[in-house]
Design a protein around this motif. Structure first.
Motif, PDB file in Angstrom:
ATOM      1  N   CYS A  28     -15.003  27.380  -3.539  1.00 36.88           N
ATOM      2  CA  CYS A  28     -14.641  27.530  -2.163  1.00 36.88           C
ATOM      3  C   CYS A  28     -14.911  26.497  -1.362  1.00 36.88           C
ATOM      4  CB  CYS A  28     -15.296  29.005  -1.792  1.00 36.88           C
ATOM      5  SG  CYS A  28     -16.913  28.702  -1.634  1.00 36.88           S
ATOM      6  N   ALA A  29     -14.373  26.689  -0.176  1.00 39.54           N
ATOM      7  CA  ALA A  29     -14.445  25.535   0.831  1.00 39.54           C
ATOM      8  C   ALA A  29     -15.871  25.212   1.117  1.00 39.54           C
ATOM      9  CB  ALA A  29     -13.594  25.919   2.015  1.00 39.54           C
ATOM     10  N   ALA A  30     -16.596  26.068   1.220  1.00 39.30           N
ATOM     11  CA  ALA A  30     -18.315  25.920   1.394  1.00 39.30           C
ATOM     12  C   ALA A  30     -18.830  25.124   0.239  1.00 39.30           C
ATOM     13  CB  ALA A  30     -19.022  27.301   1.703  1.00 39.30           C
ATOM     14  N   ASP A  31     -18.385  25.049  -0.698  1.00 40.44           N
ATOM     15  CA  ASP A  31     -18.823  24.104  -1.723  1.00 40.44           C
ATOM     16  C   ASP A  31     -18.417  22.569  -1.529  1.00 40.44           C
ATOM     17  OD1 ASP A  31     -19.967  26.116  -3.238  1.00 40.44           O
ATOM     18  OD2 ASP A  31     -17.886  26.434  -4.453  1.00 40.44           O
ATOM     19  N   LEU A  32     -17.613  22.064  -0.614  1.00 36.61           N
ATOM     20  CA  LEU A  32     -17.293  20.904  -0.532  1.00 36.61           C
ATOM     21  C   LEU A  32     -18.052  20.190   0.474  1.00 36.61           C
ATOM     22  CD1 LEU A  32     -13.384  21.619   0.026  1.00 36.61           C
ATOM     23  CD2 LEU A  32     -14.530  21.107  -2.123  1.00 36.61           C
ATOM     24  N   HIS A  33     -19.281  19.330   0.086  1.00 29.47           N
ATOM     25  CA  HIS A  33     -20.240  19.103   1.115  1.00 29.47           C
ATOM     26  C   HIS A  33     -19.911  17.419   1.354  1.00 29.47           C
ATOM     27  CE1 HIS A  33     -22.586  22.422   0.230  1.00 29.47           C
ATOM     28  NE2 HIS A  33     -22.145  22.125  -1.175  1.00 29.47           N
ATOM     29  N   THR A  34     -19.527  16.681   0.482  1.00 25.24           N
ATOM     30  CA  THR A  34     -19.484  15.153   0.955  1.00 25.24           C
ATOM     31  C   THR A  34     -17.900  15.012   1.784  1.00 25.24           C
ATOM     32  OG1 THR A  34     -18.452  14.435  -0.928  1.00 25.24           O
ATOM     33  CG2 THR A  34     -20.838  14.306  -0.975  1.00 25.24           C
ATOM     34  N   TRP A  35     -17.593  13.898   2.271  1.00 25.25           N
ATOM     35  CA  TRP A  35     -16.430  13.768   2.881  1.00 25.25           C
ATOM     36  C   TRP A  35     -15.257  13.476   1.913  1.00 25.25           C
ATOM     37  CZ3 TRP A  35     -15.082  15.036   7.654  1.00 25.25           C
ATOM     38  CH2 TRP A  35     -15.914  15.005   8.405  1.00 25.25           C
ATOM     39  N   ALA A  36     -15.451  12.829   0.499  1.00 23.93           N
ATOM     40  CA  ALA A  36     -14.643  12.678  -0.464  1.00 23.93           C
ATOM     41  C   ALA A  36     -14.452  13.993  -0.996  1.00 23.93           C
ATOM     42  CB  ALA A  36     -15.403  11.663  -1.538  1.00 23.93           C
ATOM     43  N   GLU A  37     -15.378  14.896  -1.138  1.00 29.53           N
ATOM     44  CA  GLU A  37     -15.144  16.398  -1.687  1.00 29.53           C
ATOM     45  C   GLU A  37     -14.294  17.246  -0.683  1.00 29.53           C
ATOM     46  OE1 GLU A  37     -18.892  17.804  -4.280  1.00 29.53           O
ATOM     47  OE2 GLU A  37     -19.222  17.866  -2.053  1.00 29.53           O
ATOM     48  N   ARG A  38     -14.269  16.789   0.742  1.00 28.73           N
ATOM     49  CA  ARG A  38     -13.880  17.546   1.647  1.00 28.73           C
ATOM     50  C   ARG A  38     -12.162  17.130   1.684  1.00 28.73           C
ATOM     51  NH1 ARG A  38     -18.068  17.229   6.226  1.00 28.73           N
ATOM     52  NH2 ARG A  38     -19.403  18.847   5.557  1.00 28.73           N
ATOM     53  N   ILE A  39     -11.979  15.911   1.378  1.00 31.97           N
ATOM     54  CA  ILE A  39     -10.654  15.355   1.113  1.00 31.97           C
ATOM     55  C   ILE A  39      -9.983  16.022  -0.086  1.00 31.97           C
ATOM     56  CG2 ILE A  39      -9.397  13.466   0.837  1.00 31.97           C
ATOM     57  CD1 ILE A  39     -11.281  11.880   2.443  1.00 31.97           C
ATOM     58  N   SER A  40     -10.778  16.035  -1.193  1.00 37.27           N
ATOM     59  CA  SER A  40     -10.106  16.626  -2.440  1.00 37.27           C
ATOM     60  C   SER A  40      -9.937  17.871  -1.993  1.00 37.27           C
ATOM     61  CB  SER A  40     -11.331  16.482  -3.455  1.00 37.27           C
ATOM     62  OG  SER A  40     -12.176  17.735  -3.153  1.00 37.27           O
ATOM     63  N   GLY A  41     -10.520  18.822  -1.166  1.00 40.44           N
ATOM     64  CA  GLY A  41     -10.029  20.268  -0.915  1.00 40.44           C
ATOM     65  C   GLY A  41      -8.484  20.318  -0.670  1.00 40.44           C
TER      66      GLY A  41
END
Length: 117
Positions: A28-41
């Protein structure tokens, strides 16, 4: 590809490229911690768990996130985020150039292993 097939392919690609192959699972979105992960979302298809490989790729201020996406989950992607300052070793020692060359190797291997898992 299933999420487990994606994880196996990412692990094989990272091992062959000489990177640690630790997989993180995004549920889920709460698992996206780094900026690269947030972009991957932004590339997330549906709600199924997605395996990703995160790496700072030998740089001080650059992180990358490797994963599969697309309608059938078999297209290799890499998102990245970072910053540099004047005189940063990431620039002065050429680490950024080498990092993106290594990322290209990982992505090509991920593409190769789509058919092998």
């Amino acid at each position: 590809m299933t999420d487990k097939q994606q994880a196996r392919a990412i692990i094989k690609a990272c091992n062959e490229a000489g990177l640690d192959s630790h997989i993180t699972w995004h549920n889920c979105a709460a698992d996206l911690h780094t900026w690269a992960e947030r972009i991957s979302g932004r590339f997330r298809e549906g709600r199924q768990p997605r395996p990703v490989k995160n790496s700072y790729m030998f740089c001080d201020t650059l992180d990358m996130c490797f994963f599969y996406g697309g309608p059938t989950g078999d297209i290799p992607y890499m998102t990245y985020a970072g910053y540099v300052t004047a005189g940063s070793p990431d620039i002065t020692e050429g680490k950024l150039v080498e990092t993106f060359k290594k990322a290209d190797v990982v992505l090509r291997l991920m593409k190769k292993y789509v058919k092998d898992v």
